[in-house]
Design an enzyme around this catalytic site. Structure first.
Site, PDB file in Angstrom:
ATOM      1  N   SER A   1       0.836  -1.215   0.000  1.00 10.40           N
ATOM      2  CA  SER A   1       0.000   0.000   0.000  1.00 10.40           C
ATOM      3  C   SER A   1       0.861   1.252   0.000  1.00 10.40           C
ATOM      4  O   SER A   1       0.607   2.201  -0.749  1.00 10.40           O
ATOM      5  CB  SER A   1      -0.924   0.015   1.222  1.00 10.40           C
ATOM      6  OG  SER A   1      -1.782  -1.100   1.188  1.00 10.40           O
TER       7      SER A   1
ATOM      8  N   CYS B   1     -18.260  -7.436   0.663  1.00  9.89           N
ATOM      9  CA  CYS B   1     -19.207  -7.575   1.782  1.00  9.89           C
ATOM     10  C   CYS B   1     -18.505  -7.602   3.123  1.00  9.89           C
ATOM     11  O   CYS B   1     -18.964  -7.014   4.099  1.00  9.89           O
ATOM     12  CB  CYS B   1     -19.993  -8.869   1.662  1.00  9.89           C
ATOM     13  SG  CYS B   1     -21.062  -8.898   0.237  1.00  9.89           S
TER      14      CYS B   1
HETATM   15  C1  LIG Z   1      -2.140  -7.106  -0.818  1.00 11.29           C
HETATM   16  C2  LIG Z   1      -2.069  -6.157  -1.969  1.00 11.29           C
HETATM   17  C3  LIG Z   1      -1.690  -4.823  -1.784  1.00 11.29           C
HETATM   18  C4  LIG Z   1      -1.415  -4.251  -0.417  1.00 11.29           C
HETATM   19  O1  LIG Z   1      -0.188  -4.704   0.090  1.00 11.29           O
HETATM   20  P1  LIG Z   1       0.105  -4.519   1.672  1.00 11.29           P
HETATM   21  O2  LIG Z   1       1.510  -4.974   1.827  1.00 11.29           O
HETATM   22  O3  LIG Z   1      -0.881  -5.383   2.369  1.00 11.29           O
HETATM   23  O4  LIG Z   1      -0.069  -3.077   1.962  1.00 11.29           O
HETATM   24  C5  LIG Z   1      -1.613  -4.013  -2.886  1.00 11.29           C
HETATM   25  N1  LIG Z   1      -1.882  -4.474  -4.119  1.00 11.29           N
HETATM   26  C6  LIG Z   1      -2.244  -5.744  -4.353  1.00 11.29           C
HETATM   27  C7  LIG Z   1      -2.500  -6.196  -5.736  1.00 11.29           C
HETATM   28  C8  LIG Z   1      -2.352  -6.628  -3.284  1.00 11.29           C
HETATM   29  O5  LIG Z   1      -2.727  -7.882  -3.505  1.00 11.29           O
END
Ligand SMILES: *Cc1c(COP(=O)(O)O)cnc(C)c1O
Length: 395
Positions: free
Chosen positions: A72, A325
């Protein structure tokens, strides 16, 4: 009761080798990498080695890799800092309709700050076509961000082609590769990727650690202000233990990649085949071949995803629905709507994401449980009753 975890796209169980590699850095090797005495130098050397490992995994230079707190943060950084660094050139950004919320919500944030965002549609399989991207490009486009592989339906995008189009229009190309990193071969140079996000906890590493790859020459403003860590762009004392766990997980994922991908593809296709053969009114979501090795995503008509998940959980199977959901919203998944599913069908969706400990027995148990669950739910479904009545009338 048997417990089967089939939600590896949400997170994975940390592998023991990663934990073992981390332990010294959580105990005696606690130095701050910015300090000049041996304990600090040791931490700095450990960081440098980890950076080399993850950089090599995508054919990048060490100096092009910035450690972050996860996918993220990397996505936020890629969009926000790039937008700020290039806004004199233009204020238009292109992304896709099926991105993770870390991209979509950041794009919305930038929209409120005066940037224009185009959300390229996808086809019925979730593919961003080069023609659709081409049509979205403008002279003031500064950045294109298209995910490597989708986290819900597993579709793998034609990245190299898409990057080429971005570059032909003078824009940078970022990819959210959180679902692909470690699982699929990635070569940032060969594929023309300028920026890439990855996360440790999706590859059996620890939570709270990830990376942003930024090609040499890409301009970026500092994303976190403070000390000089991460070449002055991301301040904060480094999470050395987490980064070491990430590097270990990366190293092992790469060593096992070809073999594990082949094993998972076979299991995945076996699961898809069994569901299609044994459960009527089911529909595979995503692309049959351009697909993550571990992703199975189906919609089942006449049922509701939440009920299906609860019954599966009761039988020891942890899975996820394609819909949002679970996050308290009744809106169906934006990804399933983007591939053209009607609301009521998108609601009856199930995502099974296999992992390194998933066996054929697990898949068989899960599909047996799923068959029973769907029969139960349909027996209670007024929609299914109507459907059967209509069918009778028609015959
Ligand atoms: C899980 C995920 C994220 C977020 O990653 P985190 O390390 O949990 O912040 C972003 N993009 C995709 C495609 C993901 O699957």
């Amino acid at each position: 009761m048997k417990q089967i975890y089939l939600d590896n796209a949400a997170t994975t169980q940390m592998r023991p080798e990663a934990l073992e590699a981390m332990m010294p850095h959580l105990t005696e090797a606690y130095g701050n990498a910015s300090s000049i005495y041996p304990l600090g130098e040791e931490a700095a050397a450990t960081l440098a080695e980890a950076r080399r490992t993850v950089a090599q995994a995508i054919n990048a230079d060490d100096r092009e890799v910035y450690f972050t707190s996860g996918g993220s943060e990397s996505d936020n950084w890629a969009l926000i800092a790039t937008a700020e660094a290039y806004e004199s050139k233009g204020r238009h950004i292109v992304t896709s309709a099926i991105e993770h919320h870390a991209i979509l919500h950041t794009a919305e944030y930038l929209e409120k700050r005066g940037f224009e965002i185009t959300y390229v549609p996808v086809d019925e399989f979730g593919i961003v076509s080069p023609a659709a991207l081409e049509a979205a490009m403008r002279p003031d486009t500064i950045l294109v961000s298209i995910m490597f592989a989708n986290n819900e339906i597993g579709t793998v995008e034609p990245l190299a082609e898409l990057a080429k189009i971005a570059h032909a229009h003078g824009a940078l190309f970022h990819t959210d590769a959180v679902q692909a990193f470690g699982h699929l071969p990635i070569d940032v140079k060969e594929m023309g990727i300028d920026m890439l996000s990855a996360s440790a906890h999706k590859i059996y590493g620890p939570k709270g650690t990830g990376l942003l790859y930024m090609r040499k020459g890409v301009r970026s403003k500092a994303f976190i202000h403070g000390g000089q860590q991460e070449r002055g762009l991301r301040a904060g004392t480094e999470n050395v233990a987490g980064i070491v766990g990430f590097a270990k997980a990366t190293e092992l994922a790469l060593a096992e990649q070809a073999e594990e991908a082949a094993r998972l593809c076979e299991l995945r296709d076996y699961a898809i085949e069994r569901i299609e053969r044994e459960i009527p009114h089911s529909r595979l979501n995503g692309h049959r071949r351009e697909r993550l090795p571990n992703n199975v995503n189906f919609s089942f008509e006449f049922i509701e995803g939440e009920g299906m998940l609860l019954q599966l959980a009761f039988k020891g199977v942890s899975a996820s629905s394609g819909s949002a959901c679970t996050s308290g919203s009744l809106d169906p998944s934006h990804v399933l709507l983007a591939i053209g599913l009607p609301h009521e069908i998108a609601h009856g969706s199930l995502r099974l994401t296999l992992g390194r400990d998933t066996t054929r027995e697990d898949v068989d148990y899960t599909i047996d449980a799923l068959k029973g669950t769907i029969e139960n739910l349909r027996a209670m479904s007024p929609l299914y009753e109507d459907f059967l009545k209509d069918q009778k009338k028609a015959s």
